[in-house]
Motif scaffolding. Structure first.
Motif, PDB file in Angstrom:
ATOM      1  N   LEU A  18       0.829  -1.210   0.000  1.00 58.89           N
ATOM      2  CA  LEU A  18       0.000   0.000   0.000  1.00 58.89           C
ATOM      3  C   LEU A  18       0.864   1.259   0.000  1.00 58.89           C
ATOM      4  O   LEU A  18       0.422   2.314  -0.450  1.00 58.89           O
ATOM      5  CB  LEU A  18      -0.899   0.025   1.244  1.00 58.89           C
ATOM      6  N   PHE A  19       2.087   1.163   0.510  1.00 65.51           N
ATOM      7  CA  PHE A  19       2.890   2.354   0.764  1.00 65.51           C
ATOM      8  C   PHE A  19       4.178   2.443  -0.037  1.00 65.51           C
ATOM      9  O   PHE A  19       4.760   3.513  -0.134  1.00 65.51           O
ATOM     10  CB  PHE A  19       3.237   2.430   2.254  1.00 65.51           C
ATOM     11  N   ASP A  20       4.652   1.339  -0.579  1.00 63.66           N
ATOM     12  CA  ASP A  20       5.940   1.317  -1.262  1.00 63.66           C
ATOM     13  C   ASP A  20       5.771   0.687  -2.648  1.00 63.66           C
ATOM     14  O   ASP A  20       5.848  -0.535  -2.786  1.00 63.66           O
ATOM     15  CB  ASP A  20       6.955   0.535  -0.422  1.00 63.66           C
ATOM     16  N   PRO A  21       5.540   1.516  -3.686  1.00 65.01           N
ATOM     17  CA  PRO A  21       5.332   0.978  -5.033  1.00 65.01           C
ATOM     18  C   PRO A  21       6.481   0.061  -5.456  1.00 65.01           C
ATOM     19  O   PRO A  21       7.643   0.335  -5.186  1.00 65.01           O
ATOM     20  CB  PRO A  21       5.284   2.222  -5.918  1.00 65.01           C
ATOM     21  N   GLY A  22       6.135  -1.031  -6.097  1.00 65.85           N
ATOM     22  CA  GLY A  22       7.133  -1.983  -6.536  1.00 65.85           C
ATOM     23  C   GLY A  22       7.466  -3.057  -5.520  1.00 65.85           C
ATOM     24  O   GLY A  22       8.177  -3.998  -5.826  1.00 65.85           O
ATOM     25  N   MET A  54      -1.773  -9.106   6.516  1.00 68.23           N
ATOM     26  CA  MET A  54      -1.502  -7.674   6.348  1.00 68.23           C
ATOM     27  C   MET A  54      -2.356  -7.012   5.264  1.00 68.23           C
ATOM     28  O   MET A  54      -2.208  -5.821   5.008  1.00 68.23           O
ATOM     29  CB  MET A  54      -0.024  -7.451   6.011  1.00 68.23           C
ATOM     30  N   MET A  55      -3.290  -7.782   4.675  1.00 70.72           N
ATOM     31  CA  MET A  55      -4.191  -7.193   3.678  1.00 70.72           C
ATOM     32  C   MET A  55      -4.977  -6.055   4.317  1.00 70.72           C
ATOM     33  O   MET A  55      -5.552  -6.217   5.392  1.00 70.72           O
ATOM     34  CB  MET A  55      -5.162  -8.235   3.130  1.00 70.72           C
ATOM     35  N   GLY A  56      -4.958  -4.909   3.663  1.00 70.78           N
ATOM     36  CA  GLY A  56      -5.680  -3.749   4.160  1.00 70.78           C
ATOM     37  C   GLY A  56      -4.897  -2.923   5.159  1.00 70.78           C
ATOM     38  O   GLY A  56      -5.243  -1.786   5.425  1.00 70.78           O
ATOM     39  N   ARG A  57      -3.827  -3.485   5.709  1.00 67.18           N
ATOM     40  CA  ARG A  57      -2.986  -2.748   6.661  1.00 67.18           C
ATOM     41  C   ARG A  57      -1.715  -2.270   5.983  1.00 67.18           C
ATOM     42  O   ARG A  57      -1.337  -1.115   6.109  1.00 67.18           O
ATOM     43  CB  ARG A  57      -2.617  -3.630   7.843  1.00 67.18           C
ATOM     44  N   GLU A  58      -1.039  -3.209   5.305  1.00 62.65           N
ATOM     45  CA  GLU A  58       0.194  -2.882   4.598  1.00 62.65           C
ATOM     46  C   GLU A  58       0.159  -3.317   3.140  1.00 62.65           C
ATOM     47  O   GLU A  58       0.969  -2.861   2.349  1.00 62.65           O
ATOM     48  CB  GLU A  58       1.394  -3.531   5.286  1.00 62.65           C
ATOM     49  N   LEU A  59      -0.789  -4.205   2.808  1.00 64.12           N
ATOM     50  CA  LEU A  59      -0.850  -4.764   1.457  1.00 64.12           C
ATOM     51  C   LEU A  59      -2.257  -4.664   0.886  1.00 64.12           C
ATOM     52  O   LEU A  59      -3.245  -4.757   1.609  1.00 64.12           O
ATOM     53  CB  LEU A  59      -0.424  -6.237   1.486  1.00 64.12           C
ATOM     54  N   HIS A  60      -2.309  -4.480  -0.452  1.00 64.72           N
ATOM     55  CA  HIS A  60      -3.593  -4.501  -1.164  1.00 64.72           C
ATOM     56  C   HIS A  60      -4.154  -5.917  -1.168  1.00 64.72           C
ATOM     57  O   HIS A  60      -3.428  -6.883  -0.963  1.00 64.72           O
ATOM     58  CB  HIS A  60      -3.397  -4.078  -2.626  1.00 64.72           C
ATOM     59  N   THR A  61      -5.423  -6.042  -1.462  1.00 72.07           N
ATOM     60  CA  THR A  61      -6.024  -7.343  -1.711  1.00 72.07           C
ATOM     61  C   THR A  61      -5.314  -7.959  -2.903  1.00 72.07           C
ATOM     62  O   THR A  61      -5.041  -7.252  -3.885  1.00 72.07           O
ATOM     63  CB  THR A  61      -7.532  -7.186  -2.025  1.00 72.07           C
ATOM     64  N   PRO A  62      -4.967  -9.237  -2.854  1.00 71.62           N
ATOM     65  CA  PRO A  62      -4.165  -9.817  -3.934  1.00 71.62           C
ATOM     66  C   PRO A  62      -4.936  -9.958  -5.246  1.00 71.62           C
ATOM     67  O   PRO A  62      -6.161 -10.017  -5.251  1.00 71.62           O
ATOM     68  CB  PRO A  62      -3.786 -11.192  -3.386  1.00 71.62           C
ATOM     69  N   VAL A  63      -4.175 -10.014  -6.328  1.00 72.40           N
ATOM     70  CA  VAL A  63      -4.727 -10.251  -7.658  1.00 72.40           C
ATOM     71  C   VAL A  63      -4.019 -11.449  -8.272  1.00 72.40           C
ATOM     72  O   VAL A  63      -2.857 -11.716  -7.974  1.00 72.40           O
ATOM     73  CB  VAL A  63      -4.585  -9.019  -8.582  1.00 72.40           C
ATOM     74  N   VAL A  64      -4.725 -12.172  -9.122  1.00 69.21           N
ATOM     75  CA  VAL A  64      -4.162 -13.301  -9.855  1.00 69.21           C
ATOM     76  C   VAL A  64      -3.652 -12.781 -11.182  1.00 69.21           C
ATOM     77  O   VAL A  64      -4.370 -12.088 -11.894  1.00 69.21           O
ATOM     78  CB  VAL A  64      -5.203 -14.409 -10.079  1.00 69.21           C
ATOM     79  N   GLU A  65      -2.383 -13.091 -11.497  1.00 75.00           N
ATOM     80  CA  GLU A  65      -1.756 -12.655 -12.749  1.00 75.00           C
ATOM     81  C   GLU A  65      -1.119 -13.851 -13.437  1.00 75.00           C
ATOM     82  O   GLU A  65      -0.669 -14.781 -12.763  1.00 75.00           O
ATOM     83  CB  GLU A  65      -0.645 -11.654 -12.475  1.00 75.00           C
ATOM     84  N   PRO A  66      -1.034 -13.806 -14.763  1.00 73.42           N
ATOM     85  CA  PRO A  66      -0.237 -14.836 -15.445  1.00 73.42           C
ATOM     86  C   PRO A  66       1.217 -14.677 -15.016  1.00 73.42           C
ATOM     87  O   PRO A  66       1.705 -13.564 -14.857  1.00 73.42           O
ATOM     88  CB  PRO A  66      -0.403 -14.524 -16.923  1.00 73.42           C
TER      89      PRO A  66
END
Length: 67
Positions: A18-22, A54-66
């Motif tokens: 959520l706070f550190d892109p990449g 840590m979802m919602g606290r430090e991390l976004h909800t995950p996404v499924v990617e190829p």
């Protein structure tokens, strides 16, 4: 028309910071986002459980990617 692939499609479940892109966490999964915990190393399993917590606290909800 049916397409046959020589190897199955691979996916990853990505938790982005959520706070550190990449920054974030990625784990191998199936197309539905299911992670095989038994196939992960002990460290990867601990990281996966941390990311879930840590979802919602430090991390976004995950996404499924190829992968």
């Amino acid at each position: 028309m049916v397409l046959h692939r020589s190897s199955p499609q691979r996916y990853r479940l990505r938790f982005r910071s959520l706070f550190d892109p990449g920054r974030g966490y990625c784990f191998p999964c199936d197309a539905a986002g299911q992670v095989d915990l038994d196939a992960l190393s002990e460290r990867a399993r601990a990281n996966y459980l941390f990311a879930r917590g840590m979802m919602g606290r430090e991390l976004h909800t995950p996404v499924v990617e190829p992968a």
